[in-house]
Write a protein that holds these residues in place. Structure first.
Motif, PDB file in Angstrom:
ATOM      1  N   VAL A   1       2.100  -3.926   5.475  1.00 37.25           N
ATOM      2  CA  VAL A   1       2.127  -5.243   4.925  1.00 37.25           C
ATOM      3  C   VAL A   1       3.362  -5.470   4.094  1.00 37.25           C
ATOM      4  CG1 VAL A   1       0.877  -6.647   3.317  1.00 37.25           C
ATOM      5  CG2 VAL A   1      -0.274  -5.497   5.194  1.00 37.25           C
ATOM      6  N   GLY A   2       4.019  -4.393   3.737  1.00 42.61           N
ATOM      7  CA  GLY A   2       5.309  -4.565   3.091  1.00 42.61           C
ATOM      8  C   GLY A   2       6.207  -5.386   3.986  1.00 42.61           C
ATOM      9  N   ALA A   3       6.146  -5.071   5.245  1.00 46.05           N
ATOM     10  CA  ALA A   3       6.951  -5.809   6.212  1.00 46.05           C
ATOM     11  C   ALA A   3       6.533  -7.264   6.242  1.00 46.05           C
ATOM     12  CB  ALA A   3       6.812  -5.191   7.580  1.00 46.05           C
ATOM     13  N   LEU A   4       5.243  -7.476   6.028  1.00 45.07           N
ATOM     14  CA  LEU A   4       4.714  -8.828   6.028  1.00 45.07           C
ATOM     15  C   LEU A   4       5.361  -9.671   4.953  1.00 45.07           C
ATOM     16  CD1 LEU A   4       0.896  -8.917   6.282  1.00 45.07           C
ATOM     17  CD2 LEU A   4       2.590 -10.157   7.579  1.00 45.07           C
TER      18      LEU A   4
ATOM     19  N   VAL B   1       6.698  -0.532  -0.516  1.00 48.31           N
ATOM     20  CA  VAL B   1       5.251  -0.337  -0.469  1.00 48.31           C
ATOM     21  C   VAL B   1       4.856   0.462   0.777  1.00 48.31           C
ATOM     22  CG1 VAL B   1       3.041  -1.513  -0.573  1.00 48.31           C
ATOM     23  CG2 VAL B   1       5.016  -2.503  -1.666  1.00 48.31           C
ATOM     24  N   ILE B   2       5.670   0.343   1.814  1.00 47.06           N
ATOM     25  CA  ILE B   2       5.387   1.087   3.043  1.00 47.06           C
ATOM     26  C   ILE B   2       5.424   2.584   2.746  1.00 47.06           C
ATOM     27  CG2 ILE B   2       6.180   1.562   5.376  1.00 47.06           C
ATOM     28  CD1 ILE B   2       7.501  -1.262   5.285  1.00 47.06           C
ATOM     29  N   ALA B   3       6.478   2.985   2.018  1.00 44.28           N
ATOM     30  CA  ALA B   3       6.608   4.394   1.654  1.00 44.28           C
ATOM     31  C   ALA B   3       5.449   4.815   0.749  1.00 44.28           C
ATOM     32  CB  ALA B   3       7.937   4.630   0.955  1.00 44.28           C
ATOM     33  N   VAL B   4       5.106   3.933  -0.189  1.00 42.11           N
ATOM     34  CA  VAL B   4       3.989   4.243  -1.084  1.00 42.11           C
ATOM     35  C   VAL B   4       2.718   4.468  -0.266  1.00 42.11           C
ATOM     36  CG1 VAL B   4       2.521   3.332  -2.933  1.00 42.11           C
ATOM     37  CG2 VAL B   4       4.986   2.982  -3.017  1.00 42.11           C
ATOM     38  N   GLY B   5       2.494   3.578   0.696  1.00 42.92           N
ATOM     39  CA  GLY B   5       1.292   3.681   1.525  1.00 42.92           C
ATOM     40  C   GLY B   5       1.207   5.014   2.238  1.00 42.92           C
ATOM     41  N   VAL B   6       2.311   5.446   2.810  1.00 45.73           N
ATOM     42  CA  VAL B   6       2.314   6.722   3.526  1.00 45.73           C
ATOM     43  C   VAL B   6       2.078   7.872   2.548  1.00 45.73           C
ATOM     44  CG1 VAL B   6       3.709   8.303   4.908  1.00 45.73           C
ATOM     45  CG2 VAL B   6       3.820   5.850   5.338  1.00 45.73           C
ATOM     46  N   ALA B   7       2.772   7.807   1.400  1.00 40.40           N
ATOM     47  CA  ALA B   7       2.643   8.882   0.414  1.00 40.40           C
ATOM     48  C   ALA B   7       1.206   9.004  -0.092  1.00 40.40           C
ATOM     49  CB  ALA B   7       3.599   8.627  -0.747  1.00 40.40           C
ATOM     50  N   ILE B   8       0.563   7.847  -0.233  1.00 44.14           N
ATOM     51  CA  ILE B   8      -0.799   7.866  -0.751  1.00 44.14           C
ATOM     52  C   ILE B   8      -1.734   8.651   0.160  1.00 44.14           C
ATOM     53  CG2 ILE B   8      -2.814   6.339  -1.041  1.00 44.14           C
ATOM     54  CD1 ILE B   8      -0.632   4.480  -2.416  1.00 44.14           C
TER      55      ILE B   8
ATOM     56  N   THR C   1      -5.350   1.197   1.169  1.00 38.18           N
ATOM     57  CA  THR C   1      -6.550   1.168   2.009  1.00 38.18           C
ATOM     58  C   THR C   1      -6.242   1.213   3.500  1.00 38.18           C
ATOM     59  OG1 THR C   1      -6.557  -1.227   1.774  1.00 38.18           O
ATOM     60  CG2 THR C   1      -7.995   0.007   0.299  1.00 38.18           C
ATOM     61  N   THR C   2      -5.818   0.099   4.066  1.00 35.27           N
ATOM     62  CA  THR C   2      -5.797   0.005   5.523  1.00 35.27           C
ATOM     63  C   THR C   2      -4.401   0.015   6.131  1.00 35.27           C
ATOM     64  OG1 THR C   2      -5.703  -2.364   5.366  1.00 35.27           O
ATOM     65  CG2 THR C   2      -7.878  -1.383   5.502  1.00 35.27           C
ATOM     66  N   ALA C   3      -3.372   0.285   5.311  1.00 34.36           N
ATOM     67  CA  ALA C   3      -1.995   0.173   5.790  1.00 34.36           C
ATOM     68  C   ALA C   3      -1.834   0.719   7.201  1.00 34.36           C
ATOM     69  CB  ALA C   3      -1.067   0.918   4.849  1.00 34.36           C
ATOM     70  N   GLY C   4      -1.184  -0.050   8.046  1.00 33.45           N
ATOM     71  CA  GLY C   4      -0.939   0.414   9.402  1.00 33.45           C
ATOM     72  C   GLY C   4      -1.978  -0.074  10.393  1.00 33.45           C
ATOM     73  N   THR C   5      -3.007  -0.725   9.910  1.00 32.79           N
ATOM     74  CA  THR C   5      -4.034  -1.234  10.815  1.00 32.79           C
ATOM     75  C   THR C   5      -4.372  -2.668  10.415  1.00 32.79           C
ATOM     76  OG1 THR C   5      -6.020  -0.819   9.513  1.00 32.79           O
ATOM     77  CG2 THR C   5      -5.077   1.052  10.671  1.00 32.79           C
ATOM     78  N   PRO C   6      -4.911  -3.427  11.348  1.00 30.96           N
ATOM     79  CA  PRO C   6      -5.344  -4.779  10.969  1.00 30.96           C
ATOM     80  C   PRO C   6      -6.755  -4.802  10.374  1.00 30.96           C
ATOM     81  CG  PRO C   6      -5.094  -4.550  13.356  1.00 30.96           C
ATOM     82  CD  PRO C   6      -5.022  -3.189  12.776  1.00 30.96           C
ATOM     83  N   ALA C   7      -7.255  -3.672   9.891  1.00 30.59           N
ATOM     84  CA  ALA C   7      -8.593  -3.657   9.297  1.00 30.59           C
ATOM     85  C   ALA C   7      -8.584  -4.375   7.955  1.00 30.59           C
ATOM     86  CB  ALA C   7      -9.056  -2.220   9.101  1.00 30.59           C
ATOM     87  N   SER C   8      -9.766  -4.754   7.481  1.00 28.74           N
ATOM     88  CA  SER C   8      -9.838  -5.362   6.156  1.00 28.74           C
ATOM     89  C   SER C   8     -10.259  -4.284   5.161  1.00 28.74           C
ATOM     90  CB  SER C   8     -10.835  -6.518   6.162  1.00 28.74           C
ATOM     91  OG  SER C   8     -12.024  -6.159   6.833  1.00 28.74           O
TER      92      SER C   8
END
Lengths: 420, 319
Positions: A10-13, B138-145, B255-262
């Motif tokens: 979503v960062g990309a978003l 935030v993308i990097a943060v998401g992966v690191a998490i 939570t769901t980074a990388g997927t369209p889940a909620s």
């Protein structure tokens, strides 16, 4: 759902593409098709589409202005299409076409079924099976032409568990117990992805009761009273109580569990036909990916979803776009879906890659088929706000099957009342 | 004196009157320039902000699946649905928890840094380090998490070494606490940088004086630093309120980074809830999303007014 294959974070978003798509309004566009693709130019599908477009131009003289914008690049597509600036062709799927239909952007493609596939002397309707057409059709019309079939199955490594195919729920549980006894973790689950969690209840119910049985739960509170609903919930409860999933699976962030499955840490993973492609390089050496359908009894309905091409109803070249679709369904192109993109081709006369052969057979032999999530996901508010959270509680063992059914019925009534 | 001061204007007056015609020409010219200068900005602002906002307001009273689909009047229906939706109510409460709980933590850390960092050696370096999370994608943060907080991630592994049982950090019940911590981690640096730049302009002799009369660090902060940086704090507080009410990416990253889940309901903010109502598969519910936008706009406005009021002080200036 195959969009999972991309890290559309979503960062990309936030920085999302504001760029407008290729303009299609010029006078020179009479003999030019515009196709904005959500595939990447370097993906196998992108390369295939490029070769189809080149061949199409050679065969018909119609130029194809092809643009690969990736998954997030198509966010602005509906707006562009509505403004009369969008492409003639776009990529869509069983679970994403609804929005295009709601916005009156998906041209009806029923007549494409009667068009001839060039060089084969057959009509489109002769090469695509009914289940595939059904997965690309809404209540009124055929909305897109499928090139790929997607489905759901339980995935395992045949090099370790050759021929694994439990025929009944009892046999399935017996296998899980045996794996547990041997000190293995039978099931891997990325529990932070709620629609993957929902696979269990959805498969248990719809595979047994057939199309419409799940979506009814969001439309009629009484649908929760059917004994089959409780029975399916009981199956999920059994999985939750049995401790078959990895520890703290609800706190496992995608794609950790499916990657661990690929590494052989867990025996089974209930997932889409894209799983092997998605885990690709992480598959342990010697893994032979194979699948079986979750045994749920009853109708033994098989999920058939499709990925394919839609035609912009407000595009400038609807007829040429339709011609392109019939052209693209030639066997030689469909073969590439199997050999290059490692997916199940929409045409059953083209064999799927080895590890998907099982699913292709399941689809071909199925007496009953249903669409992805039985179309329940179309009602976003119900799906995201009510059903998925409730289902998470069931799978995580927070509530039992009876509470699930009771709460579900009440929530369905409340939801429908609030919708007015 | 009084007459003397009054005289010059009077003396000037005749020439001014004499140049009255010219003066009149100057003033209308300036007035004529008013609209040409203002209009481009006004048009751009109206077209790109005011009109879309009003349109959004209008959409919130309708059911709408997006351009091309019919818009049907729904009155207050979208708002009533929100009020009855457990998911929205939770997201609303969560947003407030982030704004106030997160805000308290962010400013507690900021003030602490201001007390401690003012004189420490290498404070510029420390400040940069604190600021760093702000600029990590935030993308990097998401992966690191995932690597850190998964059940068999680094954090649980380290806890295991010291005999503490692994926790389901990212599970539905704990993830929101982790998100609050993540938000504080990622935003504190920004407010530290802002407040410290104000604190840096306080002349050192004030602190030297204070030290001579035996003031503790806390007293120095309370009586010197805080009053002299209050204006910047007031602005920071408003910035925080505005930013915290639209917290979005970090929830997705956890939570769901990388997927369209909620994300799980327990972790959703209003912005996340809004996103879920319009993006991903299924038919977009733009009316519902717009209603959420209007609600959060009203809340933001109220909170900004309140924050301005609470932080209003007599301006302290160094003479």
């Amino acid at each position: 759902m195959r969009k999972l294959t991309v890290m559309l974070t979503v960062g990309a978003l936030a920085l999302s593409v504001g760029a407008c798509g290729k303009k299609n309004g010029s006078a020179a566009s009479e003999k030019e098709l515009v196709y904005t693709s959500s595939w990447g130019a370097d993906e196998p599908q992108g390369k295939l589409i490029k070769s189809i477009a080149d061949d199409f131009t050679k065969a018909t003289g119609t130029k194809v202005d092809l643009k690969f914008v990736g998954r997030k690049g198509t966010d602005t597509l509906p707006t562009e299409m509505n403004a009369g600036q969008g492409p003639d062709l776009f990529d869509t799927s069983t679970d994403s076409v609804g929005a295009f239909v709601a916005q009156n952007l998906a041209a009806p493609l029923d007549d494409v079924l009667d068009m001839k596939v060039p060089g084969e002397g057959k009509k489109v309707r002769d090469v695509l099976p009914e289940s595939v057409v059904k997965a690309s059709t809404d209540k009124d019309h055929v909305r897109f032409m499928a090139h790929t079939v997607i489905s759901t199955a339980v995935w395992y490594d045949a090099s370790k568990h050759a021929g694994l195919a439990p025929k009944t729920w009892k046999e399935f549980i017996a296998y899980l117990d045996e794996a547990k006894k041997d000190g293995r973790t039978p099931l891997g689950q990325d529990g932070t992805v709620n629609f993957y969690n929902a696979y269990w209840f959805y498969s248990a119910l719809v595979r047994s009761e057939g199309a419409g049985s799940l979506s009814a739960l969001g439309k009629d509170p009484a649908a929760w009273d059917r004994p089959a609903v409780l029975a399916a919930a009981k199956k999920v409860e059994e999985l939750a109580d049995g401790g078959y999933f990895q520890k703290d699976f609800m706190a496992t962030k995608y794609p950790a569990a499916q990657d661990a499955w690929a590494q052989g840490k867990y025996d089974l993973n209930l997932n889409g036909t894209w799983l092997a492609a998605e885990t690709g390089s992480k598959l342990a050496k010697g893994t032979e990916v194979a699948s079986f359908q979750l045994p749920a009894g009853g109708k033994n309905s098989v999920e058939v979803g499709t990925l394919g091409w839609g035609v912009n109803a407000k595009g400038h070249n609807v007829e040429a776009a339709k011609e392109f679709l019939a052209f693209a369904l030639q066997k030689k192109y469909e073969a590439k879906i199997s050999t290059d993109a490692h997916n199940i081709p929409a045409r059953p006369d083209v064999p799927a890659p080895g590890y998907l052969a099982g699913v292709q057979k399941d689809v071909a032999e199925a007496k009953f088929t249903h669409r992805t999530y039985d179309d329940m996901a179309a009602d976003k508010n119900w799906w995201n706000n009510v059903f998925l959270p409730l289902d998470d509680q069931l799978l995580s063992g927070k509530i039992d099957a009876a509470t699930f059914v009771k709460t579900g019925k009440k929530k369905a009534a409340d939801y429908l009342a609030s919708k007015g | 004196m009084g007459t003397a001061t009054l005289t010059p204007p009077a003396a000037v007056a005749p020439p001014a009157a004499g140049k009255a015609g010219k003066g009149k020409r100057v003033r209308p010219a300036r007035e004529r320039a008013f609209w040409p200068f203002l209009l481009p900005a006004l048009i751009a602002y109206s077209a790109l902000f005011v009109l879309p906002s009003l349109f959004g307001f209008w959409v919130s009273f309708n059911k709408w699946a997006g351009p091309g689909s019919p818009m049907t009047w729904h009155g207050l229906g979208n708002y009533l649905e929100l009020a009855r939706s457990e998911a929205f109510r939770t997201s609303f409460v969560n947003t407030f928890v982030l704004a106030f709980g997160g805000g308290a933590l962010v400013f507690a850390f900021t003030f602490l840094s201001m007390m401690v960092l003012r004189q420490v050696k290498g404070r510029a370096f420390i400040r940069s380090v604190i600021f760093l999370p702000m600029i990590i994608s935030v993308i990097a943060v998401g992966v690191a998490i995932g690597f850190l907080l998964n059940p068999d991630g680094a954090v649980n592994t380290i806890l295991g070494w010291v005999g503490i049982e692994a926790r389901p950090w990212l599970g539905p019940d704990m993830v929101f606490k982790c998100i609050v911590a993540g938000l504080v981690w990622s935003s504190t640096g920004f407010y530290v940088a802002l407040m410290m730049s104000a604190a840096d302009s306080i002349p050192p002799y004030l602190y030297e004086d204070a030290k001579l009369i035996g003031a503790t660090k806390w007293e120095q902060f309370r009586h010197i630093t805080l009053p002299l940086t209050w204006d910047v704090f007031a602005v920071s507080a408003v910035l925080w309120v505005v930013n915290s009410l639209k917290v979005f990416e970090i929830v997705i990253a956890f939570t769901t980074a990388g997927t369209p889940a909620s994300p799980p309901i327990q972790a959703r903010t209003v912005a996340v809830q809004q996103y879920a109502s319009v993006a991903g598969g299924g038919v977009p519910e733009l009316g519902s999303g717009a209603a959420m936008g209007v609600v959060i706009l009203i809340v933001t406005t109220i909170l900004i007014v309140l924050t301005r009021r609470v932080t209003r002080r007599e301006r302290v200036e160094l003479s």
